[in-house]
Design an enzyme around this catalytic site. Structure first.
Site, mmCIF file in Angstrom:
data_model
loop_
_atom_site.group_PDB
_atom_site.id
_atom_site.type_symbol
_atom_site.label_atom_id
_atom_site.label_comp_id
_atom_site.label_asym_id
_atom_site.label_seq_id
_atom_site.Cartn_x
_atom_site.Cartn_y
_atom_site.Cartn_z
ATOM 1 N N GLY A 1 -4.982 -45.464 30.887
ATOM 2 C CA GLY A 1 -3.968 -45.243 29.683
ATOM 3 C C GLY A 1 -2.482 -45.173 30.147
ATOM 4 O O GLY A 1 -1.807 -44.927 29.125
ATOM 5 N N GLU A 2 -2.202 -45.172 31.371
ATOM 6 C CA GLU A 2 -0.699 -45.305 31.784
ATOM 7 C C GLU A 2 0.073 -46.345 30.923
ATOM 8 O O GLU A 2 -0.530 -47.306 30.725
ATOM 9 C CB GLU A 2 -0.291 -45.238 33.048
ATOM 10 C CG GLU A 2 -0.843 -44.115 34.059
ATOM 11 C CD GLU A 2 -0.744 -44.256 35.359
ATOM 12 O OE1 GLU A 2 0.000 -45.478 35.751
ATOM 13 O OE2 GLU A 2 -1.035 -43.237 36.183
ATOM 14 N N GLN B 1 7.934 -28.215 14.707
ATOM 15 C CA GLN B 1 8.075 -27.250 15.655
ATOM 16 C C GLN B 1 9.545 -26.974 15.943
ATOM 17 O O GLN B 1 9.900 -26.971 17.193
ATOM 18 C CB GLN B 1 6.991 -27.497 16.706
ATOM 19 C CG GLN B 1 5.575 -27.724 16.550
ATOM 20 C CD GLN B 1 4.868 -27.832 17.541
ATOM 21 O OE1 GLN B 1 4.793 -27.350 18.612
ATOM 22 N NE2 GLN B 1 3.686 -28.768 17.491
ATOM 23 N N HIS C 1 13.034 -33.045 9.584
ATOM 24 C CA HIS C 1 12.256 -31.874 8.896
ATOM 25 C C HIS C 1 13.337 -30.600 8.790
ATOM 26 O O HIS C 1 13.133 -29.915 7.779
ATOM 27 C CB HIS C 1 11.140 -31.609 9.438
ATOM 28 C CG HIS C 1 10.143 -30.621 8.860
ATOM 29 N ND1 HIS C 1 9.511 -30.727 7.609
ATOM 30 C CD2 HIS C 1 9.920 -29.169 8.997
ATOM 31 C CE1 HIS C 1 8.845 -29.704 7.139
ATOM 32 N NE2 HIS C 1 9.116 -28.789 8.142
ATOM 33 N N LYS D 1 5.662 -21.685 -3.232
ATOM 34 C CA LYS D 1 4.482 -21.799 -2.569
ATOM 35 C C LYS D 1 3.814 -20.963 -1.430
ATOM 36 O O LYS D 1 4.814 -20.341 -0.743
ATOM 37 C CB LYS D 1 4.573 -23.250 -1.916
ATOM 38 C CG LYS D 1 3.324 -23.461 -1.232
ATOM 39 C CD LYS D 1 3.651 -25.149 -0.648
ATOM 40 C CE LYS D 1 4.499 -24.780 0.729
ATOM 41 N NZ LYS D 1 5.038 -25.996 1.384
ATOM 42 N N ASP E 1 1.860 -34.866 4.350
ATOM 43 C CA ASP E 1 0.891 -34.950 5.580
ATOM 44 C C ASP E 1 -0.273 -34.983 4.837
ATOM 45 O O ASP E 1 -0.885 -36.039 4.782
ATOM 46 C CB ASP E 1 1.156 -33.687 6.660
ATOM 47 C CG ASP E 1 0.375 -33.651 7.759
ATOM 48 O OD1 ASP E 1 -0.344 -34.638 7.965
ATOM 49 O OD2 ASP E 1 0.629 -32.869 8.423
ATOM 50 N N THR E 2 -1.164 -33.842 4.675
ATOM 51 C CA THR E 2 -2.339 -33.894 4.248
ATOM 52 C C THR E 2 -2.116 -34.034 2.521
ATOM 53 O O THR E 2 -3.431 -34.094 1.919
ATOM 54 C CB THR E 2 -3.130 -32.789 4.501
ATOM 55 O OG1 THR E 2 -2.493 -31.579 4.163
ATOM 56 C CG2 THR E 2 -3.387 -32.657 5.983
ATOM 57 N N ALA E 3 -1.079 -34.021 2.022
ATOM 58 C CA ALA E 3 -0.920 -34.022 0.527
ATOM 59 C C ALA E 3 -1.460 -32.806 -0.365
ATOM 60 O O ALA E 3 -1.345 -32.979 -1.283
ATOM 61 C CB ALA E 3 -1.567 -35.491 0.062
#
Length: 316
Positions: free
Chosen positions: A41-42, A100, A133, A197, A227-229
């Site tokens: 995976g490197e 974050q 963001h 919200k 994102d997840t809507a």
């Protein structure tokens, strides 16, 4: 005018199509680099042409898989630094870990700042990002950061559809997005509405209240990302129930984590306008989605950066 002899542009694997379009708009050839994965995976990267003494741009969104794409970008930067590039400028259309950006609970990390530190330590001289963001992320860097905007593209798109004036209302899906909604409303010469919200858990949202008038109007939601809507589709339902004539949505970053596409497909939204800051897989390209390219925005930024001109003037 870009000095083609002094400028090189490369791309990681996250958004190759956008990188090709940016290079074409800027009048540049996309540079050659070998990017491979070892069996464990490197990441392995080899720059296959000289970059010595050149101003180099690397296009890489740190979208899903976020950690893979971020590590690939860091290794790309290290390879360029060791190959004696004069300057290393990273174009990050979508800046992962942007949510974050502060501590909301004890003993939490501020991962946006960590990513800024990693990029700087790796050898990046300048970052070009789009619609972060949180605006304060710009202050996480001790190197220049140019903050691009997709809002003018979206405003132009809706104007061309004839959406402006009193028949339109721009809706912010939460209080934090009011500034963004107001900017779009100014360009469309219309009013705004705000959804109050409450979010009980991560990736879950509940619409509680509406501030503003939407009855009989074309409503346009605007957010930096979907994102997840859940936020957008719940908001669209609330707006439709309050008499909106049609409901549209627009965002810069189409993260579209499951079950976003299913929710959008079933929602009352007539159209979802997004950009190509994140490469959208074919399986997620439903008829409701309209993609605007940000290639010209970044190509213009490259032109201004290489000619020591103001980038912010692009959005005045």
């Amino acid at each position: 005018m870009i000095n083609f002899n002094n400028v090189k542009i490369f791309s990681g694997n996250s958004n190759l199509e956008l990188a090709k379009k940016i290079a074409e708009k800027a009048g540049l050839q996309l540079g050659k680099a070998e990017i491979q994965r070892f069996k464990d995976g490197e990441v392995y990267i080899e720059i296959e042409e000289t970059v010595r003494g050149r101003d180099v741009f690397v296009v890489q969104s740190t979208s899903e898989p976020v950690n893979e794409n971020l590590m690939e970008l860091l290794i790309f930067v290290d390879a360029l630094k060791r190959a004696s590039a004069k300057t290393i400028n990273v174009i990050i259309p979508y800046y992962g870990y942007a949510r974050q950006d502060r501590k909301s609970k004890p003993r939490e990390p501020i991962t946006s700042k960590l990513v800024a530190n990693l990029l700087t330590t790796a050898g990046v001289n300048r970052v070009v990002a789009m619609d972060l963001h949180a605006d304060q992320i710009q202050g996480f860097f001790d190197i220049p950061l140019d903050h691009m905007q997709a809002l003018p593209l979206m405003a132009r798109y809706f104007k061309e559809k004839g959406f402006k004036g009193d028949e339109v209302v721009v809706v912010s899906p939460d209080v934090g997005g009011v500034k963004r909604a107001r900017k779009l409303a100014e360009k469309l010469d219309c009013k705004i509405a705000i959804i109050d919200k409450r979010r009980p858990k991560p990736n879950m949202s509940e619409v509680m209240n509406l501030i503003g008038e939407v009855e009989g109007k074309i409503a346009i939601f605007i957010d930096d990302m979907i994102d997840t809507a859940g936020t957008i589709t719940n908001g669209a339902d609330a707006i439709a129930q309050r008499g909106a004539k049609e409901v549209y949505a627009c965002c810069t970053h189409a993260v579209f984590s499951d079950p976003a596409i299913e929710r959008l497909e079933k929602s009352v939204l007539k159209e979802i306008v997004i950009t190509d800051s994140i490469a959208l897989p074919e399986r997620k390209k439903i008829d409701k989605i309209k993609i605007l390219s940000v290639d010209s925005v970044f190509a213009n930024a490259i032109d201004r950066i290489t000619n020591n001109q103001s980038v912010s003037e692009l959005f005045n």
